[in-house]
Design a protein around this motif. Sequence first.
Motif, PDB file in Angstrom:
ATOM      1  N   PRO A  35       3.948   6.877  10.984  1.00 33.34           N
ATOM      2  CA  PRO A  35       4.370   6.821   9.581  1.00 33.34           C
ATOM      3  C   PRO A  35       4.494   5.383   9.096  1.00 33.34           C
ATOM      4  N   VAL A  36       3.842   5.090   7.985  1.00 29.26           N
ATOM      5  CA  VAL A  36       3.954   3.745   7.406  1.00 29.26           C
ATOM      6  C   VAL A  36       5.189   3.689   6.501  1.00 29.26           C
ATOM      7  N   GLY A  37       5.477   4.789   5.856  1.00 28.62           N
ATOM      8  CA  GLY A  37       6.636   4.832   4.968  1.00 28.62           C
ATOM      9  C   GLY A  37       7.546   5.997   5.328  1.00 28.62           C
ATOM     10  N   ALA A  38       8.753   5.950   4.754  1.00 33.41           N
ATOM     11  CA  ALA A  38       9.763   6.955   5.087  1.00 33.41           C
ATOM     12  C   ALA A  38       9.332   8.375   4.695  1.00 33.41           C
ATOM     13  N   CYS A  39       8.558   8.499   3.612  1.00 34.55           N
ATOM     14  CA  CYS A  39       8.195   9.847   3.137  1.00 34.55           C
ATOM     15  C   CYS A  39       7.308  10.599   4.133  1.00 34.55           C
ATOM     16  N   MET A  40       6.727   9.882   5.110  1.00 35.48           N
ATOM     17  CA  MET A  40       5.903  10.542   6.120  1.00 35.48           C
ATOM     18  C   MET A  40       6.715  10.850   7.381  1.00 35.48           C
ATOM     19  N   VAL A  41       7.930  10.293   7.489  1.00 31.00           N
ATOM     20  CA  VAL A  41       8.696  10.448   8.729  1.00 31.00           C
ATOM     21  C   VAL A  41       9.335  11.826   8.805  1.00 31.00           C
ATOM     22  N   GLY A  76       0.810  -1.220   0.000  1.00 31.99           N
ATOM     23  CA  GLY A  76       0.000   0.000   0.000  1.00 31.99           C
ATOM     24  C   GLY A  76       0.840   1.265   0.000  1.00 31.99           C
ATOM     25  N   CYS A  77       2.028   1.229   0.579  1.00 32.09           N
ATOM     26  CA  CYS A  77       2.865   2.436   0.620  1.00 32.09           C
ATOM     27  C   CYS A  77       3.473   2.672  -0.765  1.00 32.09           C
ATOM     28  N   ILE A  78       3.301   3.870  -1.291  1.00 32.26           N
ATOM     29  CA  ILE A  78       3.799   4.149  -2.649  1.00 32.26           C
ATOM     30  C   ILE A  78       4.962   5.143  -2.636  1.00 32.26           C
ATOM     31  N   CYS A  79       5.711   5.158  -1.507  1.00 29.54           N
ATOM     32  CA  CYS A  79       6.872   6.071  -1.407  1.00 29.54           C
ATOM     33  C   CYS A  79       7.761   6.006  -2.660  1.00 29.54           C
ATOM     34  N   GLY A  80       8.005   4.783  -3.140  1.00 31.52           N
ATOM     35  CA  GLY A  80       8.896   4.615  -4.290  1.00 31.52           C
ATOM     36  C   GLY A  80       8.409   5.403  -5.498  1.00 31.52           C
ATOM     37  N   GLU A  81       7.100   5.335  -5.758  1.00 32.30           N
ATOM     38  CA  GLU A  81       6.531   6.051  -6.905  1.00 32.30           C
ATOM     39  C   GLU A  81       6.562   7.564  -6.672  1.00 32.30           C
ATOM     40  N   ILE A  82       6.340   7.948  -5.418  1.00 32.94           N
ATOM     41  CA  ILE A  82       6.352   9.380  -5.087  1.00 32.94           C
ATOM     42  C   ILE A  82       7.759   9.944  -5.291  1.00 32.94           C
ATOM     43  N   LEU A  83       8.761   9.175  -4.875  1.00 33.14           N
ATOM     44  CA  LEU A  83      10.141   9.654  -5.014  1.00 33.14           C
ATOM     45  C   LEU A  83      10.568   9.763  -6.471  1.00 33.14           C
ATOM     46  N   VAL A  85      -4.478   5.834   7.589  1.00 32.14           N
ATOM     47  CA  VAL A  85      -3.589   4.899   8.310  1.00 32.14           C
ATOM     48  C   VAL A  85      -2.230   5.549   8.575  1.00 32.14           C
ATOM     49  N   CYS A  86      -1.774   6.359   7.624  1.00 33.60           N
ATOM     50  CA  CYS A  86      -0.408   6.899   7.703  1.00 33.60           C
ATOM     51  C   CYS A  86      -0.426   8.406   7.969  1.00 33.60           C
ATOM     52  N   ASP A  87       0.164   8.793   9.076  1.00 36.66           N
ATOM     53  CA  ASP A  87       0.338  10.226   9.368  1.00 36.66           C
ATOM     54  C   ASP A  87       1.644  10.392  10.154  1.00 36.66           C
ATOM     55  N   ALA A 126       7.991  14.180   1.133  1.00 33.49           N
ATOM     56  CA  ALA A 126       6.857  14.734   0.380  1.00 33.49           C
ATOM     57  C   ALA A 126       5.539  14.480   1.121  1.00 33.49           C
ATOM     58  N   CYS A 127       5.351  13.278   1.676  1.00 36.65           N
ATOM     59  CA  CYS A 127       4.076  12.970   2.349  1.00 36.65           C
ATOM     60  C   CYS A 127       3.916  13.839   3.596  1.00 36.65           C
ATOM     61  N   HIS A 128       4.998  14.027   4.325  1.00 35.47           N
ATOM     62  CA  HIS A 128       4.939  14.862   5.527  1.00 35.47           C
ATOM     63  C   HIS A 128       4.597  16.318   5.151  1.00 35.47           C
ATOM     64  N   ASP A 159      -2.286  10.438  -3.862  1.00 36.91           N
ATOM     65  CA  ASP A 159      -2.672   9.218  -4.588  1.00 36.91           C
ATOM     66  C   ASP A 159      -2.565   7.983  -3.702  1.00 36.91           C
ATOM     67  N   CYS A 160      -1.984   8.123  -2.521  1.00 32.92           N
ATOM     68  CA  CYS A 160      -1.774   6.953  -1.661  1.00 32.92           C
ATOM     69  C   CYS A 160      -3.018   6.716  -0.800  1.00 32.92           C
ATOM     70  N   SER A 161      -3.519   5.478  -0.838  1.00 32.70           N
ATOM     71  CA  SER A 161      -4.766   5.186  -0.104  1.00 32.70           C
ATOM     72  C   SER A 161      -4.547   5.261   1.413  1.00 32.70           C
ATOM     73  N   LEU A 162      -3.308   5.201   1.857  1.00 31.61           N
ATOM     74  CA  LEU A 162      -3.050   5.232   3.309  1.00 31.61           C
ATOM     75  C   LEU A 162      -2.856   6.666   3.833  1.00 31.61           C
ATOM     76  N   PHE A 163      -2.689   7.620   2.908  1.00 29.18           N
ATOM     77  CA  PHE A 163      -2.365   9.006   3.280  1.00 29.18           C
ATOM     78  C   PHE A 163      -3.420   9.611   4.210  1.00 29.18           C
ATOM     79  N   ALA A 164      -2.970  10.093   5.364  1.00 30.57           N
ATOM     80  CA  ALA A 164      -3.811  10.835   6.317  1.00 30.57           C
ATOM     81  C   ALA A 164      -4.906   9.996   6.978  1.00 30.57           C
TER      82      ALA A 164
HETATM   83  S1  SF4 Z   1       4.571   7.362   3.556  1.00 33.11           S
HETATM   84 FE1  SF4 Z   1       2.433   6.957   4.003  1.00 33.11          FE
HETATM   85  S2  SF4 Z   1       1.238   8.359   2.726  1.00 33.11           S
HETATM   86 FE2  SF4 Z   1       3.340   8.294   1.933  1.00 33.11          FE
HETATM   87  S3  SF4 Z   1       3.286   6.741   0.350  1.00 33.11           S
HETATM   88 FE3  SF4 Z   1       3.948   5.680   2.209  1.00 33.11          FE
HETATM   89  S4  SF4 Z   1       2.048   4.950   3.167  1.00 33.11           S
HETATM   90 FE4  SF4 Z   1       1.464   6.448   1.608  1.00 33.11          FE
END
Ligand code: SF4
Length: 360
Positions: A339-345, A311-318, A333-335, A350-352, A326-331
């Motif tokens: 943080p589910v992925g590094a981009c939220m940490v 579910g985490c699309i950090c790779g595509e975002i990077l 499951v993931c905040d 970008a997610c943060h 576009d990430c179904s977990l954004f805001a």
């Molecule tokens: S960090 Fe969170 S919001 Fe960003 S892509 Fe990964 S799961 Fe989705």
Amino acid sequence: MKFIDEFRNKEKAKKIVRAIENISTKEIKLMEVCGGHTMSIQKFGIPSLLPPQIELLSGPGCPVCVTDRKYIDQAIAYARLDNVIITTFGDLIRVPGSSSSLDNEKAKGRSIKIVYSILDALKIAKENPTKKVIFLAIGFETTVPGTAAGVITAAKENVDNFYVFSSHKVMPPAMNALIDEGVKINGYIGPGHVSTITGTGIYSGLAENFNVGCVISGFEPLDLLQSIYMLVKQFEEKNPKVEIQYKRAVKVEGNIKAKEMMYDVFEYRDDWWRGLGTLANSGLGISKKYAKFDAERKFDVEVEKTKEDKGCICGEILKGLKSPKDCSLFANVCDPSNPVGACMVSNEGACHAFYKYNRE
Ligand code: SF4
Ligand code: SF4
């Protein structure tokens, strides 16, 4: 302009936006590859000021985000060794590994200390001569000279219980790889701090080989708008080149002393990037001269097999292919608190940045 306020002046910003509108005729995609730029772009709502044909993409600019899970898993394996103290920057501690994080390991009693610089880590090593202290070194060319200075100091002072686990990376191979992979990018907003160290030479291949320009930008809204203007102008005139907008900090030749230290302590090697995979000569490992400070040479650990979160699309975002929204977990499951992925940490992820400034 001398003061921050001047770089945030609304009237001047409107003027630059009008100038951009006047010269921009074609669709154009510009990518920033610096986490600091991602933050400023979101904080000051830059995308909403631009004409619709100008699209801004976030690239692999945050050092925490591009650091792969395998690295975190290996750091966790080091943390589980007896008599080892791990020293790390605060952000990294929260990045999920395959089945744990440094934060979890700390809660379980492993010795993991947050430091603000490698010199803090060195101090911990000197104060704990019976322990082995490992410093987790991440970041691009901006932070490499600092790590190099720490290793040189450790060598001068004969500190023999101090080690560096390097995940340092260099920017140009990632910038080239994105274009090679077919990501549509018409110009790069070049990283300000990285370029303070490297100078502009490292970007010359972009224009020569890929017809893509690069403008090294400062971090204030007027800096970014002016850089966008310069890139649009290059694109419209079909004249891609390397230019410096951030002249108050960046010189063509960079910081020669810092580069000397960097190449004394480190040597190029292939490295793995989240989202981009392995890129030739994109990482920096400790050179033979300083081998005794290299954690990878010193400690032999078994590292668990890397598992990514579904579910985490950090790779595509990077890669600039998807946006955090576009990430179904954004805001949900993931905040930032989970943080589910590094981009939220990291603040610079970008997610943060989207979560903080652009959630609606
Ligand atoms: S960090 Fe969170 S919001 Fe960003 S892509 Fe990964 S799961 Fe989705
Ligand atoms: S260290 Fe500086 S140049 Fe590098 S990603 Fe962060 S803000 Fe950008």
